[in-house]
Design a protein around this motif. Structure first.
Motif, PDB file in Angstrom:
ATOM      1  N   LEU A  27      31.652  38.816  44.500  1.00 40.57           N
ATOM      2  CA  LEU A  27      32.299  40.083  44.173  1.00 40.57           C
ATOM      3  C   LEU A  27      32.374  41.020  45.366  1.00 40.57           C
ATOM      4  CD1 LEU A  27      33.689  41.390  41.828  1.00 40.57           C
ATOM      5  CD2 LEU A  27      31.528  42.464  41.183  1.00 40.57           C
ATOM      6  N   SER A  28      31.358  41.025  46.228  1.00 47.21           N
ATOM      7  CA  SER A  28      31.415  41.895  47.401  1.00 47.21           C
ATOM      8  C   SER A  28      32.583  41.507  48.302  1.00 47.21           C
ATOM      9  CB  SER A  28      30.103  41.835  48.184  1.00 47.21           C
ATOM     10  OG  SER A  28      29.868  40.526  48.684  1.00 47.21           O
ATOM     11  N   ARG A  29      32.827  40.199  48.423  1.00 48.88           N
ATOM     12  CA  ARG A  29      33.957  39.727  49.223  1.00 48.88           C
ATOM     13  C   ARG A  29      35.290  40.107  48.568  1.00 48.88           C
ATOM     14  NH1 ARG A  29      34.381  35.389  52.887  1.00 48.88           N
ATOM     15  NH2 ARG A  29      32.252  34.792  52.373  1.00 48.88           N
ATOM     16  N   ALA A  30      35.379  39.910  47.243  1.00 50.54           N
ATOM     17  CA  ALA A  30      36.614  40.232  46.535  1.00 50.54           C
ATOM     18  C   ALA A  30      36.903  41.729  46.581  1.00 50.54           C
ATOM     19  CB  ALA A  30      36.522  39.758  45.082  1.00 50.54           C
ATOM     20  N   LEU A  31      35.880  42.544  46.351  1.00 50.03           N
ATOM     21  CA  LEU A  31      36.077  43.989  46.365  1.00 50.03           C
ATOM     22  C   LEU A  31      36.425  44.484  47.757  1.00 50.03           C
ATOM     23  CD1 LEU A  31      33.187  45.212  44.030  1.00 50.03           C
ATOM     24  CD2 LEU A  31      35.616  45.063  43.504  1.00 50.03           C
ATOM     25  N   GLY A  32      35.813  43.870  48.774  1.00 51.24           N
ATOM     26  CA  GLY A  32      36.104  44.272  50.140  1.00 51.24           C
ATOM     27  C   GLY A  32      37.560  44.048  50.490  1.00 51.24           C
ATOM     28  N   ALA A  33      38.079  42.872  50.123  1.00 49.95           N
ATOM     29  CA  ALA A  33      39.479  42.559  50.412  1.00 49.95           C
ATOM     30  C   ALA A  33      40.418  43.426  49.589  1.00 49.95           C
ATOM     31  CB  ALA A  33      39.740  41.078  50.136  1.00 49.95           C
ATOM     32  N   LEU A  48      38.815  41.296  32.970  1.00 46.20           N
ATOM     33  CA  LEU A  48      38.547  39.979  33.553  1.00 46.20           C
ATOM     34  C   LEU A  48      37.072  39.672  33.388  1.00 46.20           C
ATOM     35  CD1 LEU A  48      40.373  40.503  36.979  1.00 46.20           C
ATOM     36  CD2 LEU A  48      41.238  39.094  35.098  1.00 46.20           C
ATOM     37  N   CYS A  49      36.752  38.426  33.150  1.00 50.51           N
ATOM     38  CA  CYS A  49      35.339  38.042  33.167  1.00 50.51           C
ATOM     39  C   CYS A  49      35.185  36.652  33.752  1.00 50.51           C
ATOM     40  CB  CYS A  49      34.690  38.147  31.789  1.00 50.51           C
ATOM     41  SG  CYS A  49      35.122  36.858  30.609  1.00 50.51           S
ATOM     42  N   VAL A  50      34.109  36.483  34.506  1.00 49.34           N
ATOM     43  CA  VAL A  50      33.749  35.196  35.100  1.00 49.34           C
ATOM     44  C   VAL A  50      32.488  34.723  34.397  1.00 49.34           C
ATOM     45  CG1 VAL A  50      33.040  34.018  37.202  1.00 49.34           C
ATOM     46  CG2 VAL A  50      34.786  35.806  37.308  1.00 49.34           C
ATOM     47  N   VAL A  69      34.170  29.784  35.248  1.00 42.69           N
ATOM     48  CA  VAL A  69      35.517  29.946  34.681  1.00 42.69           C
ATOM     49  C   VAL A  69      35.875  31.428  34.595  1.00 42.69           C
ATOM     50  CG1 VAL A  69      36.991  29.439  32.684  1.00 42.69           C
ATOM     51  CG2 VAL A  69      35.172  27.840  33.326  1.00 42.69           C
ATOM     52  N   MET A  70      37.102  31.754  34.955  1.00 41.83           N
ATOM     53  CA  MET A  70      37.587  33.135  34.841  1.00 41.83           C
ATOM     54  C   MET A  70      38.519  33.260  33.641  1.00 41.83           C
ATOM     55  SD  MET A  70      39.222  35.742  37.700  1.00 41.83           S
ATOM     56  CE  MET A  70      40.344  34.519  38.400  1.00 41.83           C
ATOM     57  N   MET A  75      43.263  42.043  41.450  1.00 45.05           N
ATOM     58  CA  MET A  75      41.837  41.739  41.405  1.00 45.05           C
ATOM     59  C   MET A  75      41.597  40.292  41.008  1.00 45.05           C
ATOM     60  SD  MET A  75      38.809  42.741  41.967  1.00 45.05           S
ATOM     61  CE  MET A  75      38.908  44.523  42.082  1.00 45.05           C
ATOM     62  N   GLN A  76      42.375  39.770  40.096  1.00 44.32           N
ATOM     63  CA  GLN A  76      42.258  38.376  39.698  1.00 44.32           C
ATOM     64  C   GLN A  76      42.474  37.467  40.896  1.00 44.32           C
ATOM     65  OE1 GLN A  76      44.851  37.306  36.453  1.00 44.32           O
ATOM     66  NE2 GLN A  76      43.879  35.320  36.132  1.00 44.32           N
ATOM     67  N   GLU A  77      43.480  37.767  41.702  1.00 41.68           N
ATOM     68  CA  GLU A  77      43.752  36.972  42.892  1.00 41.68           C
ATOM     69  C   GLU A  77      42.632  37.118  43.919  1.00 41.68           C
ATOM     70  OE1 GLU A  77      45.536  34.449  45.608  1.00 41.68           O
ATOM     71  OE2 GLU A  77      45.925  34.743  43.463  1.00 41.68           O
ATOM     72  N   ALA A  78      42.083  38.325  44.075  1.00 41.20           N
ATOM     73  CA  ALA A  78      41.000  38.553  45.033  1.00 41.20           C
ATOM     74  C   ALA A  78      39.751  37.760  44.649  1.00 41.20           C
ATOM     75  CB  ALA A  78      40.684  40.038  45.123  1.00 41.20           C
ATOM     76  N   ILE A  79      39.433  37.714  43.359  1.00 36.02           N
ATOM     77  CA  ILE A  79      38.268  36.945  42.893  1.00 36.02           C
ATOM     78  C   ILE A  79      38.507  35.462  43.121  1.00 36.02           C
ATOM     79  CG2 ILE A  79      36.965  36.256  40.845  1.00 36.02           C
ATOM     80  CD1 ILE A  79      37.363  39.117  39.783  1.00 36.02           C
ATOM     81  N   ARG A  80      39.707  35.002  42.812  1.00 37.38           N
ATOM     82  CA  ARG A  80      40.049  33.588  43.018  1.00 37.38           C
ATOM     83  C   ARG A  80      39.881  33.197  44.495  1.00 37.38           C
ATOM     84  NH1 ARG A  80      45.032  33.908  41.502  1.00 37.38           N
ATOM     85  NH2 ARG A  80      44.632  33.408  39.304  1.00 37.38           N
ATOM     86  N   GLU A  81      40.405  34.024  45.390  1.00 38.61           N
ATOM     87  CA  GLU A  81      40.312  33.740  46.822  1.00 38.61           C
ATOM     88  C   GLU A  81      38.865  33.778  47.304  1.00 38.61           C
ATOM     89  OE1 GLU A  81      42.610  32.747  48.956  1.00 38.61           O
ATOM     90  OE2 GLU A  81      44.054  32.656  47.310  1.00 38.61           O
TER      91      GLU A  81
END
Length: 293
Positions: free
Chosen positions: A108-114, A145-147, A259-260, A274-280
């Protein structure tokens, strides 16, 4: 004196390297072949060496060209990314995310940062909880969204990675050699009974519950201190700890997927982003060491 490299020259250099010949690169760039050739002569002059070897089938990078192409691609990619971020309209609005605690820092830190660099006006709310609670919150409309971890057949969500839960021990304390083996468990009785304890009983391993916690952080603490072994997802094994394998008399506890899920009633570009950021972020994570966190 260091040469000043023009980004336009580097972009043409990358285009030639990827196309394999000057003619095709010129077509893609919308320039004449002579203009492209002049650009490469200028770049070679700045570098002080030839960048391409010409052959009957096109061109190939020289040793010097091979050294330059790595950084040239990075520069061109960064310029394209920067241009895209400047053109894209900033998104606004709330995004509500549920995610397991163990992926808070690594994912999440990576996704939020991007995400936050491009969309500073989005209000992000994060909930850390176990998978059953996240799914219930999504169904109740409390999350967008939930993982989650899923141990059964696929439920229709997007599988982000395969991350089985395994028994983990301290490499410094060898706690797994004690009998009965001390174990640390989550306070969630059903999962522990159906998977963690069952895996020990199937192997005939005597055990005692030495520690319990609501969080993965608590289980990691029990393991690193040498107090107990614990069930932890393979990608989140702490430093100075290791997985207990079949050779140790243990083995995988479950075959979980990460799973998301998305609330079918949740829409908007902020949620899409955000969905794309989490996926990446998960894709990037899988290219790292399993123990990095």
């Amino acid at each position: 004196m260091r040469p000043t490299l023009d980004s336009d020259l580097l972009r043409t250099f990358v285009a030639i390297a990827e196309a394999g010949n000057f003619t095709r690169a010129a077509e893609l760039a919308g320039r004449t072949q002579s203009a492209v050739s002049m650009q490469m002569k200028k770049l070679e002059s700045l570098v002080g060496d030839s960048l391409f070897e010409r052959g009957s089938r096109g061109v190939a990078l020289t040793r010097r060209g091979g050294e330059l192409i790595v950084n040239a691609r990075r520069i061109v990619s960064l310029l394209d990314e920067t241009a895209a971020s400047m053109v894209a309209a900033p998104l606004g609005g709330p995004v509500r995310i549920g995610i397991p605690e163990e992926y808070g820092h690594a994912i999440l830190s990576r996704a939020l940062g991007a995400f936050s660099k491009r969309h500073t006006k989005v209000e992000v709310t994060v909930r850390y909880a176990h998978s059953d609670a996240q799914i219930a919150a999504l169904a109740a409309g409390e999350l967008d969204l939930c993982v989650v971890f899923e141990w059964q057949d696929p439920s229709g969500g997007e599988v982000l990675m395969h991350d089985p839960t395994v028994w983990v021990t301290s490499a410094l304390h060898h706690t797994h050699e004690e009998r009965p083996v001390p174990i640390a468990l989550y306070n969630r009785v059903s999962w522990c009974k159906d998977f963690a304890i069952k895996s020990l009983e199937q192997r005939g391993l005597a055990y005692r519950v030495a520690y319990s916690s609501d969080t993965t952080g608590g289980l990691k603490l029990a393991v690193t201190s040498g107090l107990a072994i614990a069930p932890i997802s393979r990608s989140n094994i702490p430093a100075n700890c290791r997985e207990l394998t079949v050779a140790d008399g243990f083995g995988d506890i479950d075959a979980s997927n990460v799973v998301m899920h998305r609330n079918p009633n949740a829409s908007g570009e902020a949620i899409d982003g955000m969905q794309e950021a989490i996926r990446e972020a998960f894709i990037d994570r899988q290219g790292q060491s399993p123990t990095s966190s």
